[in-house]
Write an enzyme that holds these catalytic residues in place. Structure first.
Site, PDB file in Angstrom:
ATOM      1  N   GLY B 151       0.831  -1.194   0.000  1.00 29.04           N
ATOM      2  CA  GLY B 151       0.000   0.000   0.000  1.00 29.04           C
ATOM      3  C   GLY B 151       0.864   1.242   0.000  1.00 29.04           C
ATOM      4  N   CYS B 152       0.269   2.351  -0.394  1.00 28.85           N
ATOM      5  CA  CYS B 152       1.027   3.604  -0.485  1.00 28.85           C
ATOM      6  C   CYS B 152       1.509   4.060   0.889  1.00 28.85           C
ATOM      7  CB  CYS B 152       0.192   4.678  -1.168  1.00 28.85           C
ATOM      8  SG  CYS B 152      -1.468   4.885  -0.481  1.00 28.85           S
ATOM      9  N   TYR B 153       0.601   4.062   1.864  1.00 31.43           N
ATOM     10  CA  TYR B 153       1.012   4.477   3.214  1.00 31.43           C
ATOM     11  C   TYR B 153       2.047   3.504   3.787  1.00 31.43           C
ATOM     12  CZ  TYR B 153      -2.921   7.835   3.504  1.00 31.43           C
ATOM     13  OH  TYR B 153      -3.791   8.883   3.323  1.00 31.43           O
ATOM     14  N   THR B 155       4.227   1.650   2.344  1.00 32.75           N
ATOM     15  CA  THR B 155       5.541   1.862   1.723  1.00 32.75           C
ATOM     16  C   THR B 155       6.274   3.005   2.402  1.00 32.75           C
ATOM     17  OG1 THR B 155       4.786   1.012  -0.415  1.00 32.75           O
ATOM     18  CG2 THR B 155       6.723   2.435  -0.445  1.00 32.75           C
ATOM     19  N   SER B 156       5.557   4.105   2.609  1.00 32.47           N
ATOM     20  CA  SER B 156       6.227   5.274   3.204  1.00 32.47           C
ATOM     21  C   SER B 156       6.609   5.038   4.663  1.00 32.47           C
ATOM     22  CB  SER B 156       5.342   6.518   3.076  1.00 32.47           C
ATOM     23  OG  SER B 156       4.237   6.447   3.947  1.00 32.47           O
TER      24      SER B 156
END
Lengths: 348, 348, 348, 348
Positions: B151-153, B155-156
């Site tokens: 997921g994008c979150y 990953t960060s």
């Protein structure tokens, strides 16, 4: 109100200054008698604020003595350090003053000197100054002549935490405050870092672990808690003009329940004219407070981790600066606390 | 590369799908052979993405069998639940698949079922799937046929914490992740909540304490730490199109120093092609990674409070979705990991 | 291409300069050998452009002689007036030069001197310079050593009108061009007028009846028409970073039909790699060309009023500046015209 | 004012409706007695407008008869076609009505039917309705019971042209109006075309040569000119929430001078409370009128081409909709024309 309060503004050409003009011009009990500005002396208000074209105000360069002689109350919307040079004159004349900078926010002048890197020239007046958050210091404000208007970030963080801390419900001494602010918080400056192209479509942290609003939060939160509270504070720049959302994380003492938390917030804020406690599942957004003196707050509780997550939203030029300053003035002068600042938010 | 990799995309009409088309069209080792969409079957790519006018691709409605027969690798850019229905067909044909949804991100199907509220139909394939974060699972990816794109979150957040956790340096088990995302993360949807007027000039938290990316973070962070890690995660919606900044707060074990922390991050990331560790005093901004596969990271350490504050920035449609999926594909096929995704960010 | 073209950039620290670095760094036939900047001499590229962190380029302060000795081609991305001081050196060395400013756009030096308020120091080179709009002057460019890169607004307006004017279809001599530009067109400047807070949520005309791009449009449009054409031009500032939409109004000679108009545009642009003529009912948007060298055009015809309404969209830093400069370079060096600038637009 | 005017709103859940609530709630002479909405019946105002949380209003589904019995004046903020069904009931009860849609803007029902594609059900009332632009029809409005609130674009274009046309100074019969509007003009709709990601960083024309505000402009401009005037009108969507700038081009009769033009505008507007004629060299911006009932106007004259370029800016939800409707109400009821709508613009 038998006669109008005569108000003067020092540093009226910045964003907070312009907001003060907007609000005081429309205030039923106020007459705006002086706008002081070195840079814009001689200019009409519409030359500096295109939105205010058509109003008759002009900027002049006043000495402290001159502006104090004209006004019942002075608003200082200038950088930190300026208010100190006006305060003795104001005090001597028996007038009132509200500083939107940091000169009169600290109980301890050493703290000011450490973070603002300049000596405090009137520590004796500092002792008489009230930290101007009405929801916390209303009683003292009613008797005060000098107030330090809280910083925009501290207002959002302290309002988010006050009910929790005053109940002694926070475990440990460490609180995390993660704030998101619109660009107007940086002032009306010709800095390439705030050029539209550098800001738009971007979000970024800044001042990590060293923002000057940290000691101010710690002072007030510690007072509320009755013991030393430390804050890890991270502000972020958001591509919008106005508004702050603060997301605050505090470990809560074992045994606390969600219902208790909520009841403390209801108890504290249900009669406050400018704080709206949101229903469970609703969250604050800066859009809902745009242009107003409101602060919206949500309260969540992660029972498994005993972690409270409290979110607050306000307009950094409103409740975070100019309209809060007017609220302070209303209290100081004993008039209706909402006079001149009851405007509904502009939406969308 | 002797011959081109034939790629197909399922759900190519959303934002991640469009980004995949943009990237795979320009990828030197890939031929884009099939774009599947029920809604847009029969439409040309330019009817759905005005930016891609002039390209010859058309959407068709393929059965899983048909698209698998055409492609060497399938990208699933559809809502969670769709990939499960393609995976058995892909596996049977000996082809590869990268799911941009959540179907193949969890080691434990029960976790998926709890958070995504549907049964997992192919738990046996889940066991063979790799969580596709190259910086963590590169070796497994090189041997895998099936990957769940993070997921994008997550990953960060995982990239921000990996060096710290894999050193065993985090004290306690609780981490706070406060994320700020552009609106494209919500997908290409006709929802009044994402109407320009409702979003612009606003910032707001959402999904507080219940966002579905939380268990994914906890799974991977626990693996890195070698013990159970819990995350309090708060996402916020920011008025910008692309980008995520995550600000992560982790209590560090006593005795750690700033220099140690920094050295761990340098050790981990200095040879990574897509992670940039910023100099002290520089901070990530989504503008610096716009349209790219990069992730920028800053590390700060509050020694007095033993608190690490790590900030990361990425493009949610890039390293948070489409370009990361291409990076995974490159690894799976044993070609240059940066092929097709080395574009420099567009600035300003 | 047997060997790489060595390129140098003068004034590489502005927005167009940064875009040139981004494009030339990725150009398969180019080696970027020199970045000249007085202000940033000694700085790494990543100190000036956070997006380009990790690249090895450094700014140096070169003399014209030094940079010309290193490079085969010079891009001048500096304010108008700078290119004139490099041109003689470039010419003497037999090198090529593309000026993104206005020094080499005019056929008549007097026109330059009138609008740019400075003497033109090398009128003899001006006579050899080509106005670098490839869709109009491709043949001359192929033989040229010196080109004036068209202004961003003129590119959008001339491309919108060329088919109409070259057919002699415009009635009278007056054309109205109403343009809307993103803020990056104003350059990377520390000017309060471009502070985010002053620009966001605002749209405003500027330079009404006196913008310096007017004579450039009139020169080229008159050449196309074979007779003097006058333009009333109004640019507007839009709260976005990149992009221009020009809406052009031209009275058409009696007897013209919608079908004729459209066929002229198709004839002119159907084989152009960077101009996309949109289907009837579709309209250009800056979003569809973001970060690319494309120009999208729509054609409408109000038969009752004999008025053509032509709309064009381009990226002011792309087809309006840097990528067009690269296109010119490609033509000048006889390589594939699309090399290094075929990137698809970033969307959304 | 001896007693409060009782106001009802039909369709109060859209953006214009919300703005009406904001304004009428604060209006010293008005009591807001009824909010009608089918969709939101039963909901509190704060459920629909987060900005209005804390106010006690609720939506109900009223019949025309019921709401008319409660209110002295009805505001219709619903789609065109709705007002026609209320008008006969309002008229029968001797109450007043202001329609923010198009039902009562046209003198000729055939024009309405052609552009709005539905029959006009009460042409007899249309004959008694006044086109509600106070600066043009103040006298008629003072005697009227029924007004069609002008469209947002027509307000900006007609105010820009009125002084010129009423002086008979326009040559020929063709005027070009190029308008730029914020997204709130499209209403509060769940349409993918207005998703933040599709709009932000973009500008685009729409409705070219076929926007429904064209005949409304032509009707009023022709009346002012005393002869038939035609308008080529192009609206554009701008990535901002509120505001319209219209740039209007009109060929002026030979012999006119700049000074004459300016004197006509001064004559017309110097005593208007809501129109600000800007000094030469100053230009309108939507930021300067945000949230207000103001319209700012600049006048330029290209003597060489005999072309007047007039620019106007207003808030499409303010002077373009809700606050203008309140202005109309004030005139109809004979109270101070500025009551409740004298708020200064919010800046920045």
């Amino acid at each position: 109100m038998s006669r109008l309060i005569k108000a003067g503004i020092v540093g009226a050409s910045g964003y907070s200054g312009g907001e003060l003009v907007r609000l005081l011009h429309g205030h039923p009990d106020v007459e705006l008698v002086a706008l002081s500005s070195r840079t814009y002396a001689g200019k009409g208000i519409g030359d500096v604020f295109p939105s205010l074209r058509g109003l008759a105000y002009r900027f002049e360069e006043f000495t402290p003595e001159d502006i104090v002689s004209l006004a019942d109350v002075l608003f200082i919307a200038a950088p930190s350090g300026v208010a100190m040079s006006y305060a003795p004159v104001v005090a001597a004349a028996g007038k009132k003053m509200i500083d939107l900078g940091a000169d009169f926010r600290f109980n301890d002048p050493a703290l000011y000197e450490k973070w603002y890197k300049m000596p405090h020239s009137c520590a004796e007046l500092l002792a008489r100054a009230v930290y101007g958050l009405p929801e916390i210091h209303r009683t003292e404000l009613a008797k005060a002549d000098l107030a330090g208007n809280p910083g925009c970030y501290p207002t959002s963080v302290i309002l988010a935490l006050a009910p929790l801390l005053s109940q002694g419900a926070v475990a440990g001494d460490l609180i995390i405050a993660d704030s998101k602010s619109g660009v107007s918080g940086a002032g009306r400056s010709a800095d390439i870092a705030y050029n539209f192209c550098e800001v738009d479509e971007g979000v970024r942290p800044y001042g990590v672990l060293k923002h000057r609003h940290t000691p101010e939060m710690e002072q007030e939160l510690s007072l509320l808690a009755g013991s030393k509270v430390k804050v890890v504070f991270t502000p972020h720049l958001i591509p919008m003009v106005r508004g702050i959302v603060s997301t605050v994380y505090a470990k809560v003492k074992p045994g606390c329940t969600k219902e208790q938390l909520r009841s403390w917030y209801e108890g504290k804020y249900s009669r406050e004219p400018f704080v709206r406690l949101l229903d469970e599942g609703s969250y604050p957004t800066t859009k809902a407070v745009y242009g107003s003196n409101l602060c919206d707050i949500s309260v969540d509780f992660d029972e498994a981790n005993s972690m409270a997550v409290v979110c607050s939203a306000l307009d950094n030029l409103g409740k975070g600066a100019a309209s809060q300053a007017v609220q302070i003035m209303n209290i100081m002068f004993g008039i209706d606390e909402t006079a001149g600042i009851a405007q509904l938010p502009v939406f969308p």
